[in-house]
Design a protein around this motif. Sequence first.
Motif, PDB file in Angstrom:
ATOM      1  N   ASP A 510       0.834  -1.198   0.000  1.00 23.08           N
ATOM      2  CA  ASP A 510       0.000   0.000   0.000  1.00 23.08           C
ATOM      3  C   ASP A 510       0.871   1.252   0.000  1.00 23.08           C
ATOM      4  OD1 ASP A 510      -2.304  -1.392  -0.076  1.00 23.08           O
ATOM      5  OD2 ASP A 510      -2.805  -1.153   2.048  1.00 23.08           O
ATOM      6  N   VAL A 511       0.440   2.228  -0.768  1.00 19.86           N
ATOM      7  CA  VAL A 511       1.162   3.497  -0.852  1.00 19.86           C
ATOM      8  C   VAL A 511       0.255   4.600  -0.310  1.00 19.86           C
ATOM      9  CG1 VAL A 511       2.247   5.177  -2.378  1.00 19.86           C
ATOM     10  CG2 VAL A 511       2.476   2.734  -2.853  1.00 19.86           C
ATOM     11  N   SER A 512       0.797   5.414   0.585  1.00 18.53           N
ATOM     12  CA  SER A 512       0.028   6.526   1.138  1.00 18.53           C
ATOM     13  C   SER A 512       0.896   7.776   1.164  1.00 18.53           C
ATOM     14  CB  SER A 512      -0.463   6.204   2.550  1.00 18.53           C
ATOM     15  OG  SER A 512       0.637   5.985   3.408  1.00 18.53           O
ATOM     16  N   MET A 513       0.230   8.914   1.195  1.00 14.33           N
ATOM     17  CA  MET A 513       0.970  10.175   1.171  1.00 14.33           C
ATOM     18  C   MET A 513       0.289  11.187   2.089  1.00 14.33           C
ATOM     19  SD  MET A 513       2.252  12.501  -2.050  1.00 14.33           S
ATOM     20  CE  MET A 513       0.669  12.668  -2.839  1.00 14.33           C
ATOM     21  N   LEU A 514       1.117  11.938   2.808  1.00 14.89           N
ATOM     22  CA  LEU A 514       0.652  13.038   3.640  1.00 14.89           C
ATOM     23  C   LEU A 514       1.151  14.341   3.041  1.00 14.89           C
ATOM     24  CD1 LEU A 514       1.455  11.556   7.177  1.00 14.89           C
ATOM     25  CD2 LEU A 514      -0.796  11.753   6.110  1.00 14.89           C
ATOM     26  N   ILE A 515       0.290  15.339   3.042  1.00 10.12           N
ATOM     27  CA  ILE A 515       0.646  16.669   2.539  1.00 10.12           C
ATOM     28  C   ILE A 515       0.536  17.653   3.699  1.00 10.12           C
ATOM     29  CG2 ILE A 515       0.135  18.503   0.893  1.00 10.12           C
ATOM     30  CD1 ILE A 515       0.949  16.028  -0.539  1.00 10.12           C
ATOM     31  N   TYR A 516       1.572  18.423   3.905  1.00  6.48           N
ATOM     32  CA  TYR A 516       1.593  19.414   4.976  1.00  6.48           C
ATOM     33  C   TYR A 516       1.965  20.790   4.431  1.00  6.48           C
ATOM     34  CZ  TYR A 516       1.884  15.599   8.438  1.00  6.48           C
ATOM     35  OH  TYR A 516       1.655  14.500   9.202  1.00  6.48           O
TER      36      TYR A 516
END
Lengths: 581, 307
Positions: A510-516
């Motif tokens: 699984d690939v996930s991404m957080l944007i800040y």
Amino acid sequence: MRKIFFLLPVLLFAFSPALGYYDDFTTYDSYYSIIDPCNNVSTAPLVISAAGTDTSNITVDAVSFRDGGKSIRWDKTGLTSVTTQVSRSGMASINMAALTTGVLQFWYYLPSIVGNWNRAAANISSDSTYSIGGNNATVATSVPLLTSLATNTWNYFKVNLPAWPASVDQTAIKSWSVEFISSTATATCTAIRLDDIRVVSANNTTNGVWSEDSGVWSIYNNSGTKVYRQNGNCDIANPQLLLNKFYKDFIATVDVNVQSANAQYAGLVLNQNVSDSSYYLYNFNAQTRGFEIKKFNGSALVNATSTAAATTTTAATNFTYSLKVVSKSGVLYCYHSIDSGATWCSADYSFQETGSIAGRLGFLAGSTAGDATVYFTNLVIQPLPYAITATAGDGRVDISCNSDAKAGEVVSYNIYRGTVSKTYGTALTTTTSPGYTDIGVSNGVTYYYAVTANVNTSSSTNVETPLALAEEVAIVPHAGIKISNNPFTPNGGAAFSKASFSVFNQINEDVSMLIYKPNGTLVANLNAGNTSVVWSSGALSSTISWDGKNNSGRIVDGGVYVWQIKVGGSVAGKGTVVLAK
Amino acid sequence: MKNLVLAVLVLVSAVAQAAFFDSGQGARPTGLGEAFVAVADDANAMYYNPAGMIQIKMLSTTATYTGYMEGLSDSFAAIVVPVPGYGAIGISWLGLTAASSYSESTLKVAYAYPITKQYTLGLALKMLSKSYTLDSVAAGNPFFSSTSASGLGLDVSFFGRLSEGIAVGVSIENINAPDINVGSSDPVPMNIRFGGRYKFDKSLLVSLEGDLNGEDVKVKGGSEYWLDPGLMKDLGAVDSEIGFRGGVGYGNNSYLNVDLGFSFYLPSKIADLRFDYSFTMPLMYIEGAGTHRFSICITDPRPAFNL
């Protein structure tokens, strides 16, 4: 109330830096220092420090090491209690009577040099009190320092001792000195510190002397024979150790000669634990004529793990054998040979030690049944590279490993690479440091790496540790994460409305991404799931995109944003992406 | 009336979102958890509350470099000149670069006007500029008829010294919400800070601040303590002083920062220097993130002296 606010910044700050002002002198410890409870070793590493100013000969007075052959334990107390005086007479007298050939080595530290202190020399000389034919005389030689005069660092000095005239009665030489000399009269050295003074002697008339020569340990008796001689009983609570030297993975071999059937202990001390002094002994017991592995906890035998069948059918007098121990990944393998190492038995023992592996080595010999002279010769320790790691890059692999080798022990490292496990062919390259960057690789291909060390021994300067014992690491070089369409314009045409991240995803996790925002405020939390596609040579790649919307579904404002991508729960990369309006 | 003011502030802020992000500037303010709007007693006031410049009695400067992560950093510099009887004026510059794909800068001039002995009004005018560098794909994006834009922003601030130890501050930044874009509307949002500070004595202060920026709401607090000058003298560092500080910031959208910092004040015949350091640890941010800031200031004696 005031106290509360006073404590806030003070306490917060106090927790932040892990600053240690306490100096436990670990950086000054002699290595290969020796503890000899049997009073049978005369020379241990000698530490001298002194401060002062001398305008011509930068010398420190001798600190005699004349203790009549008794052992000295150099520990923290010893390091700080040594005092010296400043004079022009030289320094570091070493009780090495009848030293004729061999090697002198030490580390020296020059805090500062003022003036033009030209290339210095180490004057090696006898003292002035010995006699040749009734006339007092001295014998001296001057050896240029082969290493640098760099200040504020430890410099390693090693030189072959000079040959002496045949007429000299070498047994009359009482001491030696080493002297730093400036070629000008204006130079000033504010202090000199010596450490790890050690003499590798071919002959020594008083007791045994430990000797270290680039990974090879030799021990000499008063007849010039390489030997560590243990005569009589020995304290099993304090085996003869090579202290301050820890080999995690190593190969150690030694030749042993047992003179008497009384000998109860005659073997290698393995993995002495620092905290409780417990250790294993791989041992030949002349009384039972078998090889044993035992564990001692302090002064007590806590576990006779195993005892091999009798090896000799006759009394073990003047019986010679060899021991070999391989420590690898926490497992110890013990072998013996009765033909001088021509053939080795299948492992007498192999066992996994729980807990930390100290890797400290030593000897133990003696008997409770009377005189039991045992000789140890030709101890060779080969430190094995371990904890090899490989870091994948874009068309490159960075290899590194650990080694417990001390200066001079390992000459170089061989780096092996293959595309099939345990199949490498010839070495890819040879490096002087335990690391290498391989740029001759293709993305998406699985490579296997192993590292061996080329060790200095008495017979060769280039003995390679066995490739079969080398750790192996597998790695797939890849491009990592690549961003496309940066800056992106969510308010522009559909083709350019998203920033796309191509992510290496070898096993389709699984690939996930957080944007800040850069100030730490969360903007979006995205999940692409496992949507990998094959992209090169069987390796997988996932694509995850950001359309500029936050978790509320609203397109955020223009500017720079910070992203972090995880693959399978592990951080695969982080960086910045720009949203343009 | 108070409720009405607060309601207006929240309403105005809620329609805007950050573009020129407020990431904090200056190692001393960030060491205080960025709760600086009511402190604002050194050249960092140019960033947090220009009205606070009224507290500065001599020419003061500051310069800060911040490296957030590889490829993302900013720099801040400010000069404040007190004008006796008329308040103080200042000028500052803030520049940010992001991995060769983006840069922005803010050039600001400000004036602190003393309305009364207790209350000061601050006005600031700033030039905001941003520039994009396109990668190979974005280079084909017809949206980018231009890759740079700029505009003027206006800030209004207020500083009130209610008593010897108590002060309050309010700063409303980008009050005109300047629209700085290369293709579609991109207004720089209003950023509102308000807070108070209390100085127990010349060594210790505490500060509390609230920030409103679009959907982001934050509460920040910090404390600063300067060691007894006599202690430094006993240690042989005559006239020099050391201060420590710590702070916390908490807000919605996973915002939780812990800040630590210290200062070393070193007077000299040429200039009175102060070196500031802070470390900000975002606890709910990307892994391995932590920001070090270093500032060098020419300043009044340690700010806490200015009761």
